[in-house]
Structures are given as structure tokens and as C-alpha cells.
Design a protein around this motif. Structure first.
Motif, short mmCIF file in Angstrom:
data_model
loop_
_atom_site.label_atom_id
_atom_site.label_comp_id
_atom_site.label_asym_id
_atom_site.label_seq_id
_atom_site.Cartn_x
_atom_site.Cartn_y
_atom_site.Cartn_z
N ALA A 173 -41.42 -3.66 100.60
CA ALA A 173 -40.99 -4.08 101.64
C ALA A 173 -42.40 -4.35 102.81
CB ALA A 173 -40.34 -2.70 102.48
N GLU A 174 -42.07 -4.95 103.88
CA GLU A 174 -43.18 -5.27 104.73
C GLU A 174 -43.36 -4.01 105.55
OE1 GLU A 174 -44.38 -8.58 106.67
OE2 GLU A 174 -44.97 -6.61 107.73
N TRP A 183 -36.84 -2.90 95.94
CA TRP A 183 -37.83 -2.24 96.71
C TRP A 183 -39.06 -1.92 96.19
CZ3 TRP A 183 -36.11 -3.23 101.39
CH2 TRP A 183 -34.85 -3.44 101.69
N THR A 191 -43.02 -4.16 109.98
CA THR A 191 -41.57 -4.03 110.66
C THR A 191 -41.20 -2.66 111.06
OG1 THR A 191 -41.16 -5.44 109.06
CG2 THR A 191 -39.56 -5.21 110.54
N THR A 241 -39.58 -9.22 103.21
CA THR A 241 -39.79 -10.56 103.80
C THR A 241 -40.32 -11.67 102.99
OG1 THR A 241 -41.61 -10.17 105.00
CG2 THR A 241 -40.03 -9.73 106.23
N ARG A 253 -31.68 2.56 109.06
CA ARG A 253 -32.27 1.46 108.46
C ARG A 253 -33.92 1.67 107.74
NH1 ARG A 253 -30.94 -1.63 104.27
NH2 ARG A 253 -32.07 -3.74 104.34
N ARG A 254 -34.41 1.98 109.08
CA ARG A 254 -35.80 2.31 108.91
C ARG A 254 -36.30 3.34 107.75
NH1 ARG A 254 -41.40 0.34 110.48
NH2 ARG A 254 -42.43 2.34 109.50
N GLU A 287 -37.28 -4.59 105.34
CA GLU A 287 -36.97 -5.82 104.63
C GLU A 287 -38.20 -6.16 103.78
OE1 GLU A 287 -35.97 -9.56 107.02
OE2 GLU A 287 -36.61 -8.28 108.45
#
Ligand SMILES: C[S@@+](CC[C@H](N)C(=O)[O-])C[C@H]1O[C@@H](n2cnc3c(N)ncnc32)[C@H](O)[C@@H]1O
Length: 341
Positions: free
Chosen positions: A211-212, A168, A215, A222, A304-305, A220
């Protein structure tokens, strides 16, 4: 396409108005910009997915509020709380998400900007001998420190137990984040300011991670983002300092507005599952208006976010805790049989 073109395209087919009409025409669709663009009170403090557009809340209050307390049972980042506070109206907010609770409290706690500026100087001074630690590596595209260096530097820093954390974050980013957090926690400043700086800290975590950033629904790294990461330069300190500077200006706006209104406006925030909290009927007797935007089914996985932010701010300390919190959210993709009722 430029941002301006995208904005003009999305405005098509809508009536552009400065203020929403009290009685909207049936079937009409309106476009409304925030009067001061993005700089309005503390609204921009945290990028919260599916956040209210503040003018909508303002319109709802102006149209429907008479007296009493306003409730948002799915408070999110506290847009209703900030707007109510600026108008001198008491409000109550409920949310199950610990990041939503923390951010909303900070956003609806006015702090005198001059004091905040002075305490920011104290914080910067306390961090001053750390800022240059990774200045060379952060100038290199995709640069990072070695695992050996990381293992030496991580000593006595509050690194969260995020499973597979190097997936991450770059290693030096972990060190810089941990150093900032440790200093915010230990420096001699008022607790209100500490929470304000910590909320700013939370708001940059995603931006300095691998992370992206865009989103909305989850979290994620990606394949497109991995490619971008190879050439990205990340400066944690610069990102953090510029965030604090701009949020101090936003806080000044809230401070001004809340000074104009009654001195003792209450913002009452409840943390937990709305189904349990609404049973405490006594706290809600004065509620006369509910303004809310509920969690739409499968739209955003908030747990999750906010996974990285929750670990960094110590709201979850293990995967088990994270998973059991996930099951308390409404609107998630998977619902356990035992939660079905
Ligand atoms: C669409 S968002 C609200 C955003 C908010 N209007 C704002 O401006 O930031 C929905 C919120 O419902 C919350 N939520 C989901 N399940 C909940 C539950 N069981 N109890 C209370 N809040 C819940 C989510 O954490 C999320 O913050």
C-alpha cells in the motif's frame, strides 16, 4: 524539493518560537519545532494520522493545568497521555479504535531500557534461524516466492484472514511478518516488553505492505505505488529490528522523565465509543482539563487506515467484525440512517 526546503516554505508567514506564549496574540500564527526533533519520548512509535504536535499539548498543559486529571476523549495515539505522564500528571484517554488503544497503552507504559534491550536480544535469538529464509528474494527488485513455496511455508503460522491478502503483501512478506508475530507471542519475556515489540511490529506493517505509505486518509495500493513496488526491495526483519532499536532509545527518554515525576502516576485508558463511556460519570469526577483533537468530519477513515494492523493484531477476525466496528467511529464518510441520531 528537499525536506528542508519544504519545511522552510511551510514556516513562512508564521512566527518561529521555541515555546508557545501563554497568551498568544490574536490572529497570530506560530511555528514550533519539537525541541529534540523527532526523538522525544515514545511519540514516534506509530505513524498515527492527524496526531497532535507534542509541543501544543505541552503548551496547553503548562497554560491551563492546575490540578486533577487530564482527559482526552479522542485519545488517538496517546500524545496527551505521554505528555501528562512525563509531567507526573494523571490522565484518562478514550478511543474507539483498537489500534489507538493498544499503541497508547504501550506509549504510556515506561519500561526500563536495559531490560528491554536484554529482552530484545532474547527475541532476536529466537528469530535467528528464520532471518535468512528469504534473504535471496528480498535482494531482488520486486522479488517474491512462488505460491507453492508460500503454501508450504505458511504451515502453522498465524496468517490473518485479510480478504485477498496477496493484494496487500508480497507472499514472503506475509511469511516473515507471521513468523515475527508468532515468535513475539511465544518467546519467554515480560508481557510489557511483548506489547512493546508488538506495537513496533504493528508500526512496520504498512511500510512493508504494497500500500501507499503516505496516504493519511485511508489505505490503497495506488497505481503509482504499484509501479514503485516493481522495483522495491523489502526486508521485513531489517525494518522490524531497526524500528525496535530506535524505539528502545525513545522509551529510554520516557523512562528518565517518568522516573523524575511521582512514582504512581495513573494513565487510565477506556476502549469504546465516547458517547457510551462518558456515561460512566464516576470515572470522570476528577477531570479538570480536557485536551483533545476530535475526528474531523471525513478527514481520516481510521477504521480503513488501520485495516491491516487490526487484522494482524487480531482485533478484527472477519469482514463482518471490521464493518460493524467502522460504524462506531465519528467523522466517517458514510453514516447509516440508524446511527444518525
Ligand atoms: C484526530 S484523532 C486524535 C489524535 C490524537 N490527538 C493523537 O495525538 O494521536 C481522533 C481520534 O478520535 C477517535 N474516534 C473516532 N470516533 C470515536 C468515538 N465514537 N469514540 C471515541 N473515539 C473516537 C479516532 O479513532 C481517532 O483516534
Amino acid at each position: 524539493m528537499t525536506q528542508k526546503t519544504i519545511r522552510n516554505l511551510s514556516k513562512r508567514g508564521h512566527k518561529t518560537v521555541k515555546q508557545l506564549p501563554k497568551a498568544p496574540e490574536q490572529g497570530a500564527s506560530y511555528w514550533i519545532d519539537s525541541p529534540n526533533g523527532k526523538r522525544e519520548f515514545t511519540h514516534p512509535l506509530f505513524k498515527f494520522p492527524a496526531k497532535f504536535h507534542p509541543p501544543i499539548v505541552r503548551w496547553a498543559i503548562d497554560t491551563f493545568y492546575e490540578d486533577g486529571v487530564i482527559l482526552d476523549p479522542f485519545m488517538g495515539s496517546g500524545t496527551v497521555q505521554v505528555e501528562a505522564l512525563a509531567k507526573g500528571i494523571d490522565s484518562i484517554g478514550i478511543d474507539v479504535d483498537p489500534i489507538a488503544i493498544y499503541i497508547s497503552k504501550v506509549k504510556s507504559t515506561p519500561i526500563e531500557p536495559e531490560t528491554l534491550k536484554k529482552e530484545f536480544e532474547v527475541l532476536k535469538r529466537a528469530l535467528s534461524n528464520k532471518i535468512e529464509l528469504h534473504s535471496k528474494v528480498e535482494k531482488i527488485e520486486g522479488g517474491d516466492i512462488s505460491v507453492r513455496k508460500f503454501n508450504v511455508e505458511k504451515n502453522r503460522l498465524p496468517i490473518p484472514p485479510i480478504p485477498n491478502i496477496p493484494h496487500w503483501f508480497r507472499l514472503y512478506v506475509i511469511i516473515d511478518l507471521a513468523q515475527i508475530l508468532k515468535t513475539i507471542d511465544s518467546v519467554k519475556i515480560r508481557n510489557k516488553s511483548r506489547d512493546f515489540f508488538k506495537a513496533c511490529f504493528a508500526s512496520i506493517i504498512r511500510r512493508v505492505s504494497n500500500a501507499e505509505p503516505g496516504t493519511v486518509s485511508g489505505l490503497e495500493v495506488t497505481s503509482i505505488q504499484s509501479k514503485k513496488n516493481k522495483t522495491r526491495k523489502i526486508s521485513v526483519y531489517k525494518t522490524f529490528f531497526s524500528k525496535v532499536e530506535s524505539e528502545i532509545q525513545n522509551m529510554a527518554e520516557l523512562w528518565k522523565a517518568s522516573k523524575k515525576s511521582a512514582d504512581n502516576v495513573s494513565v487510565n485508558i477506556f476502549s469504546g465509543n465516547v458517547n457510551d463511556i462518558l456515561k460512566k460519570k464516576k470515572s470522570f469526577e476528577d477531570v479538570s482539563l480536557i485536551i483533545t483533537s476530535p475526528p474531523y468530519c471525513r478527514a481520516v477513515e481510521y477504521s480503513r487506515r488501520h485495516y491491516l494492523e487490526m487484522y494482524w493484531l487480531k482485533f478484527v477476525k472477519s469482514q463482518d467484525e471490521q464493518v460493524s466496528l467502522t460504524h462506531t467511529y465519528i467523522g466517517r464518510k458514510l453514516v447509516r440512517r440508524l446511527d444518525w441520531d
